[in-house]
Design a protein around this motif. Structure first.
Motif, PDB file in Angstrom:
ATOM      1  N   GLN A  33      15.368   7.006  18.968  1.00  0.00           N
ATOM      2  CA  GLN A  33      16.524   6.100  18.972  1.00  0.00           C
ATOM      3  C   GLN A  33      16.791   5.484  17.603  1.00  0.00           C
ATOM      4  OE1 GLN A  33      15.931   3.235  22.096  1.00  0.00           O
ATOM      5  NE2 GLN A  33      16.151   4.749  23.717  1.00  0.00           N
ATOM      6  N   ILE A  34      16.321   6.120  16.538  1.00  0.00           N
ATOM      7  CA  ILE A  34      16.576   5.677  15.172  1.00  0.00           C
ATOM      8  C   ILE A  34      17.418   6.758  14.491  1.00  0.00           C
ATOM      9  CG2 ILE A  34      15.557   4.972  12.988  1.00  0.00           C
ATOM     10  CD1 ILE A  34      14.960   3.050  15.245  1.00  0.00           C
ATOM     11  N   LYS A  35      18.526   6.361  13.912  1.00  0.00           N
ATOM     12  CA  LYS A  35      19.421   7.298  13.237  1.00  0.00           C
ATOM     13  C   LYS A  35      19.004   7.491  11.785  1.00  0.00           C
ATOM     14  CE  LYS A  35      23.605   6.680  15.995  1.00  0.00           C
ATOM     15  NZ  LYS A  35      25.049   6.337  15.964  1.00  0.00           N
ATOM     16  N   THR A  36      18.963   8.753  11.383  1.00  0.00           N
ATOM     17  CA  THR A  36      18.681   9.110   9.994  1.00  0.00           C
ATOM     18  C   THR A  36      19.843   9.932   9.477  1.00  0.00           C
ATOM     19  OG1 THR A  36      16.303   9.139  10.442  1.00  0.00           O
ATOM     20  CG2 THR A  36      17.063  10.234   8.446  1.00  0.00           C
ATOM     21  N   TYR A  37      20.436   9.508   8.384  1.00  0.00           N
ATOM     22  CA  TYR A  37      21.589  10.190   7.801  1.00  0.00           C
ATOM     23  C   TYR A  37      21.112  11.105   6.677  1.00  0.00           C
ATOM     24  CZ  TYR A  37      24.435   6.766  10.306  1.00  0.00           C
ATOM     25  OH  TYR A  37      25.024   6.006  11.278  1.00  0.00           O
ATOM     26  N   ASN A  38      21.376  12.390   6.843  1.00  0.00           N
ATOM     27  CA  ASN A  38      21.048  13.384   5.819  1.00  0.00           C
ATOM     28  C   ASN A  38      22.264  13.541   4.922  1.00  0.00           C
ATOM     29  OD1 ASN A  38      20.152  15.479   4.277  1.00  0.00           O
ATOM     30  ND2 ASN A  38      19.883  16.913   5.954  1.00  0.00           N
ATOM     31  N   PHE A  54      15.435   7.527   1.058  1.00  0.00           N
ATOM     32  CA  PHE A  54      14.296   8.377   0.728  1.00  0.00           C
ATOM     33  C   PHE A  54      14.809   9.609  -0.026  1.00  0.00           C
ATOM     34  CE2 PHE A  54      12.984   5.900   4.310  1.00  0.00           C
ATOM     35  CZ  PHE A  54      11.646   5.639   4.090  1.00  0.00           C
ATOM     36  N   LEU A  55      14.123   9.930  -1.118  1.00  0.00           N
ATOM     37  CA  LEU A  55      14.421  11.114  -1.910  1.00  0.00           C
ATOM     38  C   LEU A  55      13.278  12.099  -1.728  1.00  0.00           C
ATOM     39  CD1 LEU A  55      15.652   9.352  -5.174  1.00  0.00           C
ATOM     40  CD2 LEU A  55      17.003  10.020  -3.200  1.00  0.00           C
ATOM     41  N   VAL A  56      13.616  13.347  -1.377  1.00  0.00           N
ATOM     42  CA  VAL A  56      12.610  14.332  -0.987  1.00  0.00           C
ATOM     43  C   VAL A  56      12.723  15.544  -1.902  1.00  0.00           C
ATOM     44  CG1 VAL A  56      11.686  15.728   0.904  1.00  0.00           C
ATOM     45  CG2 VAL A  56      12.795  13.544   1.396  1.00  0.00           C
ATOM     46  N   ALA A  57      11.595  15.939  -2.491  1.00  0.00           N
ATOM     47  CA  ALA A  57      11.515  17.182  -3.262  1.00  0.00           C
ATOM     48  C   ALA A  57      11.202  18.324  -2.293  1.00  0.00           C
ATOM     49  CB  ALA A  57      10.436  17.071  -4.333  1.00  0.00           C
ATOM     50  N   GLN A  58      12.055  19.345  -2.279  1.00  0.00           N
ATOM     51  CA  GLN A  58      11.978  20.382  -1.268  1.00  0.00           C
ATOM     52  C   GLN A  58      11.946  21.762  -1.905  1.00  0.00           C
ATOM     53  OE1 GLN A  58      14.601  18.336   2.248  1.00  0.00           O
ATOM     54  NE2 GLN A  58      15.736  19.251   0.606  1.00  0.00           N
ATOM     55  N   GLU A  59      11.617  22.752  -1.074  1.00  0.00           N
ATOM     56  CA  GLU A  59      11.618  24.147  -1.507  1.00  0.00           C
ATOM     57  C   GLU A  59      13.007  24.748  -1.375  1.00  0.00           C
ATOM     58  OE1 GLU A  59       9.506  26.298  -2.853  1.00  0.00           O
ATOM     59  OE2 GLU A  59       7.980  24.762  -3.149  1.00  0.00           O
ATOM     60  N   GLN A  60      13.956  24.118  -2.003  1.00  0.00           N
ATOM     61  CA  GLN A  60      15.325  24.603  -2.085  1.00  0.00           C
ATOM     62  C   GLN A  60      15.971  23.984  -3.320  1.00  0.00           C
ATOM     63  OE1 GLN A  60      17.601  23.371   1.321  1.00  0.00           O
ATOM     64  NE2 GLN A  60      17.662  21.236   0.717  1.00  0.00           N
ATOM     65  N   ARG A  86      18.604  22.111  -3.814  1.00  0.00           N
ATOM     66  CA  ARG A  86      19.070  20.733  -3.710  1.00  0.00           C
ATOM     67  C   ARG A  86      17.959  19.827  -3.204  1.00  0.00           C
ATOM     68  NH1 ARG A  86      25.043  18.967  -1.896  1.00  0.00           N
ATOM     69  NH2 ARG A  86      24.934  16.838  -2.645  1.00  0.00           N
ATOM     70  N   MET A  87      17.813  18.664  -3.827  1.00  0.00           N
ATOM     71  CA  MET A  87      16.836  17.676  -3.388  1.00  0.00           C
ATOM     72  C   MET A  87      17.402  16.868  -2.230  1.00  0.00           C
ATOM     73  SD  MET A  87      15.154  16.401  -6.979  1.00  0.00           S
ATOM     74  CE  MET A  87      16.646  16.516  -7.973  1.00  0.00           C
ATOM     75  N   GLY A  88      16.530  16.517  -1.287  1.00  0.00           N
ATOM     76  CA  GLY A  88      16.965  15.827  -0.083  1.00  0.00           C
ATOM     77  C   GLY A  88      17.194  14.346  -0.310  1.00  0.00           C
ATOM     78  N   ILE A  89      18.242  13.810   0.340  1.00  0.00           N
ATOM     79  CA  ILE A  89      18.554  12.378   0.314  1.00  0.00           C
ATOM     80  C   ILE A  89      18.732  11.943   1.766  1.00  0.00           C
ATOM     81  CG2 ILE A  89      20.115  10.584  -0.500  1.00  0.00           C
ATOM     82  CD1 ILE A  89      20.950  12.454  -2.748  1.00  0.00           C
ATOM     83  N   TYR A  90      17.863  11.066   2.235  1.00  0.00           N
ATOM     84  CA  TYR A  90      17.888  10.603   3.618  1.00  0.00           C
ATOM     85  C   TYR A  90      17.981   9.083   3.636  1.00  0.00           C
ATOM     86  CZ  TYR A  90      16.262  15.321   4.600  1.00  0.00           C
ATOM     87  OH  TYR A  90      16.153  16.680   4.661  1.00  0.00           O
ATOM     88  N   PHE A  91      18.830   8.587   4.531  1.00  0.00           N
ATOM     89  CA  PHE A  91      19.077   7.146   4.616  1.00  0.00           C
ATOM     90  C   PHE A  91      18.829   6.691   6.053  1.00  0.00           C
ATOM     91  CE2 PHE A  91      22.299   3.563   4.914  1.00  0.00           C
ATOM     92  CZ  PHE A  91      21.443   2.646   4.337  1.00  0.00           C
ATOM     93  N   VAL A  92      17.974   5.660   6.196  1.00  0.00           N
ATOM     94  CA  VAL A  92      17.653   5.084   7.506  1.00  0.00           C
ATOM     95  C   VAL A  92      18.155   3.642   7.496  1.00  0.00           C
ATOM     96  CG1 VAL A  92      15.844   4.666   9.206  1.00  0.00           C
ATOM     97  CG2 VAL A  92      15.601   6.542   7.571  1.00  0.00           C
ATOM     98  N   PRO A  93      19.376   3.370   7.977  1.00  0.00           N
ATOM     99  CA  PRO A  93      19.930   2.009   7.888  1.00  0.00           C
ATOM    100  C   PRO A  93      19.183   0.996   8.749  1.00  0.00           C
ATOM    101  CG  PRO A  93      21.381   3.447   9.140  1.00  0.00           C
ATOM    102  CD  PRO A  93      20.329   4.324   8.563  1.00  0.00           C
ATOM    103  N   GLN A  94      18.536   1.424   9.845  1.00  0.00           N
ATOM    104  CA  GLN A  94      17.806   0.488  10.684  1.00  0.00           C
ATOM    105  C   GLN A  94      16.500   0.037  10.041  1.00  0.00           C
ATOM    106  OE1 GLN A  94      18.609   3.175  14.304  1.00  0.00           O
ATOM    107  NE2 GLN A  94      18.155   1.203  15.207  1.00  0.00           N
ATOM    108  N   LEU A  95      16.099   0.721   8.994  1.00  0.00           N
ATOM    109  CA  LEU A  95      14.889   0.334   8.271  1.00  0.00           C
ATOM    110  C   LEU A  95      15.191  -0.720   7.216  1.00  0.00           C
ATOM    111  CD1 LEU A  95      11.881   1.010   8.140  1.00  0.00           C
ATOM    112  CD2 LEU A  95      12.414   2.715   6.408  1.00  0.00           C
ATOM    113  N   ASP A  96      16.236  -0.479   6.425  1.00  0.00           N
ATOM    114  CA  ASP A  96      16.641  -1.447   5.402  1.00  0.00           C
ATOM    115  C   ASP A  96      18.021  -1.032   4.882  1.00  0.00           C
ATOM    116  OD1 ASP A  96      16.651  -3.545   3.628  1.00  0.00           O
ATOM    117  OD2 ASP A  96      14.586  -3.226   2.985  1.00  0.00           O
ATOM    118  N   ALA A  97      18.601  -1.878   4.059  1.00  0.00           N
ATOM    119  CA  ALA A  97      19.930  -1.613   3.511  1.00  0.00           C
ATOM    120  C   ALA A  97      19.854  -0.568   2.404  1.00  0.00           C
ATOM    121  CB  ALA A  97      20.546  -2.908   2.988  1.00  0.00           C
TER     122      ALA A  97
END
Length: 596
Positions: free
Chosen positions: A125-130, A422-428, A430-441
């Motif tokens: 029940q927590i939204k994560t925006y990719n 959150f910034l994620v280094a991945q095996e692709q 483009r680097m990942g950018i994920y935002f969890v608004p329920q965690l913090d602004a």
């Protein structure tokens, strides 16, 4: 006999070549991937010529060769058509199954088609925006060139969200870090090996530096990007300044990990042994005969943790080993008086430095080696990552807060301070950018993310309660559903409660509020309305009480002047009185109209 022998030879060679075609199915599967008809035709011709060279065609004449090639060509086309139809149906079926099994993905596809810029994943029940779903600018340009279309009319290009411009590498990214002042982001990747520095104030790339070898680990030595140390695979440590590469020195063994103590200017390099390089003197100090696969420094306690086959705790003031734990680790992270370790089996163990047994334990379901652990004292949440998934553990309750599972392998990540980004280094690329608004602004350098998520929440809020029915307390009492209060079946909303529509219909059936009863009541109300309309249309009139012109007797002596004083007398024959009291004279007007 000659004719029979020639036909048998023809059948034999055509069958031999067709079996060769079927044996090399993977080559034809590659031709299915080629979507353009010209490429597919060229591939078929090249494969046929290859098989003809392998077969012995010298024993038959040219006419038989021609018919054999024709048969092979037709068999190849038929095989490609069957395989393409089969795979298209399989992909469609697989997509339908995934949508039915995972209803959350339906929201993902709707939002992706509408915005083409981000995807929403709902876990616990927590939204994560990719925010790294949409293609990059070079991919958009390549696609537009292939389709011969302009990007001006491309809705997906116009609706794209690019948080940081050029946030990518050619092949993959290996590590991402944020400087202490929060103004710069530093990332390393391949191929070719490079180090990129991004400025958060401009949301773009500041500079890119090429290296001779891939970076194993880099450390930021200052509050900003002006001093960086990079441990490379060629056993070299490169030091970069503001203007670029400053100095390079060689390490005796292959580096695995590296940490920096800012109070003593010591750089610790982990390998089969742990080396100490003092940057103030520019010389190597004593070497610790300890395996250092993972290093971490607790800056508050001035303790160095060296992990490998066992965990050694070294006091940086005295340089002595003060504690040892028999735990094989893949990553270490210390915060306060606690030490979090990640194992090769995907376990997270949290130790109190004053105890030898773990206080808490968590498990990753994939059982892969833990690559990084990060802790936030503000939220009391521990984030750990293996190559498949990032897990958020709430240390207050010991439960999982949420998960982030990218579509490719994870190499590293960083949690932007005082935010939910959150910034994620991945095996692709483009680097990942994920935002969890329920965690913090959102961070201060990209406040538009808060506005974007709020708009999406407002649009979602219009359809959140489509499958729910609003009921007041009295309506619940009529349905005999008061026992559902303070349960998960009811949600408090405004001055009532929300109940699921299916449960509401079941309660109505049990109570007798069926559709037939509703239908009968509706028919009765319509019949009553029709009868009232008929009664009015037939001319039934209410009785009109004629006005009686009698003097009002005043009992109270205080109001005796009303009957005696002529100023208080009302002249009902006056035109002004008729104008303000026209309803009293309507019967007389209707009678005159009837006489006429």
């Amino acid at each position: 006999m000659l004719v029979l022998d020639e036909t048998m030879n023809f059948i034999y060679y055509s069958f031999e070549i067709s079996t060769l075609l079927l044996n090399y199915q993977f080559l034809f599967y590659q031709s299915i991937v080629l979507r353009q008809s010209g490429q597919r035709y060229d591939f078929i011709c090249s494969s046929i010529s290859f098989y003809i060279k392998k077969s012995n065609f010298k024993s038959i004449n040219t006419k038989q060769q021609f018919f054999s090639i024709l048969v092979i060509f037709m068999l190849g086309i038929l095989y490609l058509l069957v395989r393409s139809i089969y795979f298209s149906k399989q992909e469609q079926l697989q997509c339908e199954i995934s949508l039915n099994d995972y209803p959350i993905k339906k929201n993902y596809f709707v939002i992706k088609l509408q915005y083409m810029a981000l995807a929403i994943n709902i876990s616990n029940q927590i939204k994560t925006y990719n925010l790294s779903v949409c293609p990059t600018l070079p991919e958009f340009m390549e696609d537009a060139y292939k389709k011969s279309k302009s990007l001006k009319k491309d809705e997906s290009f116009r609706r794209r969200i690019e948080v940081i411009q050029g946030f990518e590498f050619n092949t993959a990214s290996q590590q991402i870090e944020q400087t202490q002042d929060g103004h710069y982001l530093i990332a390393s990747g391949t191929y070719a090996p490079s180090l990129k520095i991004y400025e958060t104030a401009q949301l773009s790339l500041k500079c890119s530096r090429g290296l001779d070898s891939e970076i194993v680990k880099f450390c930021v030595l200052d509050d900003d990007y002006k001093k960086i140390a990079c441990a490379c695979e060629d056993r070299n440590i490169e030091f970069h300044a503001q203007y670029g590469k400053h100095y390079k020195t060689r390490v005796p063994k292959q580096p695995i990990d590296m940490v920096y103590n800012k109070f003593t200017c010591d750089l610790y390099i982990g390998s089969s042994s742990t080396f100490k390089l003092n940057l103030e003197e520019g010389a190597f100090k004593e070497t610790l005969d300890i395996e250092g696969q993972s290093l971490h420094i607790n800056q508050d306690l001035q303790l160095l943790f060296v992990g490998g086959s066992q965990i050694n705790t070294i006091d940086l003031k005295s340089g002595k080993i003060i504690n040892t734990l028999d735990q094989q680790v893949s990553h270490l992270h210390s915060y306060g008086l606690n030490l979090a370790i990640g194992t090769d089996e995907g376990q997270i163990k949290i130790f109190d430095l004053r105890k030898s047994q773990p206080v808490k334990q968590f498990q990753h379901q994939y059982r892969l080696p833990i690559k990084k652990i990060q802790y936030s004292a503000k939220h009391n949440i521990l984030v750990s990552a293996d190559s498949k998934i990032m897990k958020f553990f709430n240390l207050n309750t010991g439960s999982i807060f949420t998960n982030i599972e990218p579509q490719c392998d994870i190499n590293n990540f960083t949690w932007i301070s005082d935010s939910g980004l959150f910034l994620v280094a991945q095996e692709q690329p483009r680097m990942g950018i994920y935002f969890v608004p329920q965690l913090d602004a959102a961070p201060k350098w990209c406040p538009f993310l808060d506005n974007l998520t709020e708009e999406l929440e407002e649009e979602d809020s219009q359809t959140v309660y489509e499958e729910y029915k609003f009921l007041t307390y009295d309506e619940l009492e009529q349905l005999d559903a008061l026992h559902l209060l303070e349960t998960k079946m009811l949600k408090q909303y405004l001055h009532g409660y929300l109940i699921h529509l299916k449960l509401y219909l079941k309660l109505r059936e049990q109570k007798g509020f069926t559709y037939e009863n509703y239908k009968q009541k509706r028919i009765q109300t319509e019949i009553q309305q029709k009868t009232e309309q008929e009664r009015i249309s037939k001319g039934y009139k209410p009785q009109i009480v004629e006005y009686v012109n009698e003097e009002v007797k005043v009992v109270d002596p205080r109001f005796s002047k009303l009957s005696k004083d002529e100023d208080f007398k009302v002249d009902k024959s006056a035109q002004q009185y008729r104008r303000y009291h026209g309803s009293e004279f309507k019967p007389e007007i209707q009678k005159k109209k009837r006489k006429l």
